[in-house]
Enzyme design. Structure first.
Site, mmCIF file in Angstrom:
data_model
loop_
_atom_site.group_PDB
_atom_site.id
_atom_site.type_symbol
_atom_site.label_atom_id
_atom_site.label_comp_id
_atom_site.label_asym_id
_atom_site.label_seq_id
_atom_site.Cartn_x
_atom_site.Cartn_y
_atom_site.Cartn_z
ATOM 1 N N THR A 15 0.824 -1.214 0.000
ATOM 2 C CA THR A 15 0.000 0.000 0.000
ATOM 3 C C THR A 15 0.853 1.256 0.000
ATOM 4 O O THR A 15 0.437 2.301 -0.494
ATOM 5 C CB THR A 15 -0.933 -0.030 1.229
ATOM 6 O OG1 THR A 15 -1.885 -1.070 1.029
ATOM 7 C CG2 THR A 15 -1.669 1.280 1.425
ATOM 8 N N THR A 95 1.746 -4.105 4.298
ATOM 9 C CA THR A 95 1.584 -4.373 5.734
ATOM 10 C C THR A 95 1.009 -5.765 6.008
ATOM 11 O O THR A 95 1.212 -6.318 7.083
ATOM 12 C CB THR A 95 0.640 -3.340 6.390
ATOM 13 O OG1 THR A 95 -0.652 -3.435 5.780
ATOM 14 C CG2 THR A 95 1.177 -1.927 6.279
ATOM 15 N N ASP A 96 0.272 -6.329 5.030
ATOM 16 C CA ASP A 96 -0.530 -7.523 5.341
ATOM 17 C C ASP A 96 0.299 -8.725 5.783
ATOM 18 O O ASP A 96 -0.128 -9.485 6.660
ATOM 19 C CB ASP A 96 -1.415 -7.890 4.147
ATOM 20 C CG ASP A 96 -2.614 -6.960 4.031
ATOM 21 O OD1 ASP A 96 -2.874 -6.203 4.991
ATOM 22 O OD2 ASP A 96 -3.293 -6.976 2.991
HETATM 23 C C1 SIN Z 1 -0.973 -2.895 2.802
HETATM 24 O O1 SIN Z 1 0.168 -2.709 2.435
HETATM 25 O O2 SIN Z 1 -1.438 -2.262 3.796
HETATM 26 C C2 SIN Z 1 -1.922 -3.854 2.163
HETATM 27 C C3 SIN Z 1 -1.445 -4.426 0.901
HETATM 28 C C4 SIN Z 1 -0.209 -5.230 1.054
HETATM 29 O O3 SIN Z 1 0.016 -5.828 2.092
HETATM 30 O O4 SIN Z 1 0.564 -5.305 0.069
#
Ligand code: SIN
Length: 332
Positions: A15, A95-96
């Site tokens: 993200t 983040t995932d």
């Molecule tokens: C994010 O980064 O918050 C969600 C998408 C990902 O993990 O690539």
């Protein structure tokens, strides 16, 4: 010639590199679209903090993280860390699944320089995007002598976490990352980096990166479970099963029976807790049959799975030696 520290930014997507057609929404966007060059250009102050070089290692939504990409990222970190004038390395990530990549790097890297993972909860086009400040903070930490010898770090929302401990604990908050049992190592406030304590030392020697990823899956214990998934995993050739146990590592009797059979069939079974914080007791205080299954200490099921996959990938015989497996897991 600038005297600023040389910091390498390795981008993998997420993200932080996401974009949307409207700044009004932080939920409807496409992750992993903006190149790392544009992310750096969007934060001109970075040029006053470090001499930056960037590499687009990948451009993925981290839900699709793979062992192949882990290996590629690890090789690029090794490449840059071997250059004598590199002060630190920043990895941008989604983040995932950041907590899984962080675990893998924590266990396998052999580098001296700080390696700092950062990310964002809001896409780069959002109102109040958090990526630019997180990137700036991560670069400040990577360039800071206090970060040397602290292993792999995770920097988001002005906090510095050990990669061993950091987990994503919120679906949307910019403060989504916490270290549930250990707390953060320090913080970044404007230009001030403060590392307040050292992380847990971890294994004496870095773990080997296996040549291939073994089949290691997670099964949860809950009310009225069936043994279907465990039996299917055994039949499918699983090498390891992490059980996301209830509370302090307790497992439903139905599942214990299936897991005992799995262990007899040569599958490594490890207990973690689904609670989100705390250390799983060794041995469990209730079901004696579950006592044979090593625990993952305070690692959540996802981090425990990364650790178990690394161990079984590099040392398949550990599956038959619960005591040795327990010692390796508790040394993390
Ligand atoms: C994010 O980064 O918050 C969600 C998408 C990902 O993990 O690539």
């Amino acid at each position: 010639m600038s005297t600023l520290p040389r910091v390498i930014v390795l981008a993998t997507g997420g993200t932080i590199a996401g974009s949307a057609s409207s700044a009004a929404s932080s939920a409807r966007y496409q992750a992993a679209t903006v190149p790392v060059s544009a992310l750096l250009q969007a934060v001109p102050v970075l040029g006053a903090v470090a001499r930056l070089e960037a590499e687009q290692v990948a451009q993925v939504d981290s839900k699709d993280m793979s062992f192949g990409l882990w290996k590629r990222l690890s090789a690029r970190i090794d490449h840059w860390a071997a250059q004598p004038d590199v002060a630190g390395i920043v990895v941008t990530h989604g983040t995932d699944t950041l907590e899984e990549t962080a675990m893998l790097l924590h266990l396998t890297l052999r580098v001296e320089v700080p390696v700092v993972l950062t990310a964002a909860m809001r896409p780069s086009t959002a109102l109040s995007a958090d990526g630019p400040a997180n990137l700036l903070d991560a670069i400040r930490v990577a360039a800071d002598p206090q970060a040397h010898g602290k292993g792999v770090l995770v920097v988001l929302n002005q906090e510095i976490h050990s990669a061993r401990d950091a987990v994503k604990a919120h679906t949307a908050s910019v403060g989504a990352f916490v270290s549930p049992s250990a707390g953060p190592l320090g913080f970044v406030q404007d230009a001030t980096v403060r590392v307040l304590r050292a992380p847990l030392p971890g294994p004496a020697e870095p773990w080997a990166m296996p040549s291939s990823w073994p089949l290691v899956e997670i099964v949860a214990s809950y009310a009225e479970p069936s043994r279907l998934m465990v039996d299917a995993l055994v039949a499918g050739g699983a090498r390891g099963i992490v059980v996301a146990a209830a509370g302090n590592g307790s497992v439903h009797d139905t599942l214990v029976a299936a897991l005992v059979d799995a262990a007899e069939a040569g599958v490594a079974v490890v207990r973690s807790s689904r609670t989100g914080a705390g250390h799983v007791a060794v041995p469990p205080y209730i079901n004696p049959a579950a006592a044979a299954f090593p625990t993952a200490g305070d690692l959540n099921p996802y981090k425990a799975r990364v650790a178990l996959g690394l161990l079984l990938g590099a040392e398949p015989d550990l599956a038959a030696d619960a005591m040795a497996l327990q010692q390796r897991l508790l040394a993390i």
